[in-house]
Design an enzyme around this catalytic site. Sequence first.
Site, short mmCIF file in Angstrom:
data_model
loop_
_atom_site.label_atom_id
_atom_site.label_comp_id
_atom_site.label_asym_id
_atom_site.label_seq_id
_atom_site.Cartn_x
_atom_site.Cartn_y
_atom_site.Cartn_z
N CYS A 151 17.50 -5.79 4.53
CA CYS A 151 18.08 -6.73 3.56
C CYS A 151 17.84 -8.15 4.05
CB CYS A 151 19.57 -6.44 3.46
SG CYS A 151 19.91 -4.70 3.18
N ARG A 198 12.57 -9.31 1.34
CA ARG A 198 13.12 -8.34 2.28
C ARG A 198 13.88 -7.22 1.57
NH1 ARG A 198 13.35 -10.23 7.43
NH2 ARG A 198 14.95 -8.70 7.88
N TRP A 232 18.18 -4.07 0.28
CA TRP A 232 17.22 -2.96 0.16
C TRP A 232 18.05 -1.72 0.47
CZ3 TRP A 232 15.09 1.23 2.69
CH2 TRP A 232 13.90 1.74 2.14
N ASN A 240 22.90 -6.21 7.44
CA ASN A 240 21.51 -5.75 7.36
C ASN A 240 21.32 -4.74 8.48
OD1 ASN A 240 18.77 -5.32 7.21
ND2 ASN A 240 18.24 -7.21 8.29
N GLY A 241 21.00 -3.50 8.14
CA GLY A 241 20.83 -2.47 9.17
C GLY A 241 21.40 -1.15 8.70
N GLU A 299 -6.93 0.96 4.36
CA GLU A 299 -6.19 -0.25 3.98
C GLU A 299 -6.34 -0.53 2.49
OE1 GLU A 299 -3.86 -3.74 4.14
OE2 GLU A 299 -3.89 -1.80 5.15
N LYS A 353 -3.21 -0.79 -0.13
CA LYS A 353 -2.97 -1.95 -0.98
C LYS A 353 -2.83 -1.53 -2.44
CE LYS A 353 -1.86 -4.46 1.41
NZ LYS A 353 -1.84 -4.03 2.76
N GLU A 387 0.54 0.23 -2.95
CA GLU A 387 1.69 -0.69 -2.87
C GLU A 387 1.82 -1.56 -4.12
OE1 GLU A 387 2.68 -2.64 1.13
OE2 GLU A 387 0.49 -2.56 1.09
N HIS A 408 -14.89 18.43 3.01
CA HIS A 408 -13.96 19.43 3.56
C HIS A 408 -12.69 19.55 2.72
CE1 HIS A 408 -16.75 19.41 6.85
NE2 HIS A 408 -16.60 18.11 6.95
N LYS A 424 9.45 -6.43 2.87
CA LYS A 424 8.44 -7.03 3.75
C LYS A 424 8.59 -6.60 5.19
CE LYS A 424 5.00 -9.58 4.80
NZ LYS A 424 3.68 -9.08 4.42
#
Length: 611
Positions: free
Chosen positions: A2, A27, A73, A99-100, A484, A488, A491, A507, A606
């Site tokens: 958060c 965040r 979050w 936050n946590g 990557e 992207k 996301e 395979h 983030k």
Amino acid sequence: MCGIVAYIGHREAYPIILKGLKRLEYRGYDSAGVALLNNGMKVYKKQGKVADLEETLIGKDLHSNIGIGHTRWATHGEPCDRNAHPHTSKNGKLSMIHNGIIENYAQIKGELIKKGYTFQSDTDTEVLLKFIEDIYVNNEGSLEEAVRIALKRVVGAYVIVLLDEDNPDTLIAARKGSPLVIGIGKGEHFLASDASPIIEYTKEVVYVNDYEVAIIRPDELILKNLGNEKITPFITKLDMELAAIEKGGYDHFMLKEIFEQPHTIFDCLRGRLDASAGTITMSGIQQYAEQLMTANRIIMIACGTSWHAGLVAEYIFEELTRIPVEVEYASEFRYRNPVINKGDVIIAISQSGETADTLVAIESAKEKGAIILGVVNVVGSSIARTSHGGAYTHAGPEIGVASTKAFTAQLAVLTMMALKLGYMKGCISEKRYMHLLNELNDVPEKVATALLQKDAIHEIALKYKDASDALYLGRGYNFPVALEGALKLKEISYIHAEGYPAAEMKHGPIALVDDKLPVFFVATKDSFHEKVLSNMQEIKARKGKVIAVVSEGDDAANALVDDLIVVPYADELIAPIINVIPMQLLAYYIGVAKGLDVDKPRNLAKSVTVE
Ligand code: AGP
């Protein structure tokens, strides 16, 4: 993960807190809330973005010189008004943001229920607040004392900030695992999860350490440990400008950060790489040159995009230093009980420097005697402070949740480290060393050239924006670039995408290929090129749509592809920094074309400060 903001001083608290929450919204954006002292405790909270909260408060009397704010979050309890922060104590006199994650909250909750406490939310935070309240009302001591006693029982990670109706000139805060920065002003203090809400008011900050409690008044900041011993605050000067955290005329932070890369990579090389003198200077690494030179192995530890940087670095380090490299997902490494030998060198890669999985992994490796070198972007962050040495990536604040400029800066730093070490170890010739040094030195310009392809890439993105799945393929140094690219797209556009070593297709995954599946190839000229072309043949044979990133002047793939993206040629070892640019732009343009919030994608944040 958060975002928390708080203020105490002579100014109006609400506008400062609101602006700060908007800066920290990357965040977490499941809900937002503020608490102010205005003829008693006033708590306002709402599911959704900070703007939704702001909307509901228009016209209200929000006068107060002290307040706390939170953007969430969700971890414990779904996103809704009830679970939004701040939470309020049973007697209504205390309000708290957090936050946590409190891992032993259920046990504490059970004890409080037996004492007659009830709960309005499903959160661990409300439990911690009522636990503090219970100690506060049953012990003669101060709120600060109750906080210290409660935190000795708590298992987990936290930054908490408390507002107390009976002490309107004091904020109490505490930290373990999650980040907390306190900005020092004249007759005022600013608290936040990172420096971005503070920078416009003061450049003097204190980074609060684990197990520290802060008692904050307009003219006073007291730091203590849980044992009630005073600690002298260590004031740091912020080296960041406000403009760095503004959009600068771009539609999105992600697009701004993609186009900043010629500069951020240049900043990352500046003062370190001198191609004319043939030198690389990295003081934070050189101190550990002996350990690096004699290392039996190097372990890269990271998450997400940073893990992909570690994978590219594995290829580069093994090629240039002949030291075996292992690349570990931090979350798995931490709990796998890995074999750590004294003197093992660990390279922790992190943009935010606050990713809990990476932080706890290196803390446990450090206890076992490993040398920790951090490759981190956020100055003063926990991973940077936990590492023995390392290098900052100097990419500037990265606000867009999808990491872009931090990735290319990580690759630049890791490549400089490997080049320096390989040369010091005598594993590479003077000629090769100078060649790669010059290749790296040319990267900012080549990235600027690759960015000129934006319109062509935009066209291609519009063609594939309605795909439901996608594959990204590459070989060698380009395999992690494919990973990557897939990350992207996932996301930013919510399209299911997978990255694979191109040869691995046969395979199994090739079964997914049909005339609706876009297959993005990173197919620049390198020692794997012929092989990649035959992999392209295999996809074409199954009518897959082939989109290929190729090197300037290379038309070998022309007959095989549906769409082509041309980038400047670079030595295969350096090319990943350039080849990822089209991957970033493709995801961005597809996300925008789908009308999605590319800076704040759903369900993401983030910096992931919880395990
Ligand atoms: C990448 O775009 C994501 N934001 C995410 O995977 C990120 O790379 C990961 O959470 C690691 O973050 P860090 O680099 O700040 O440690």
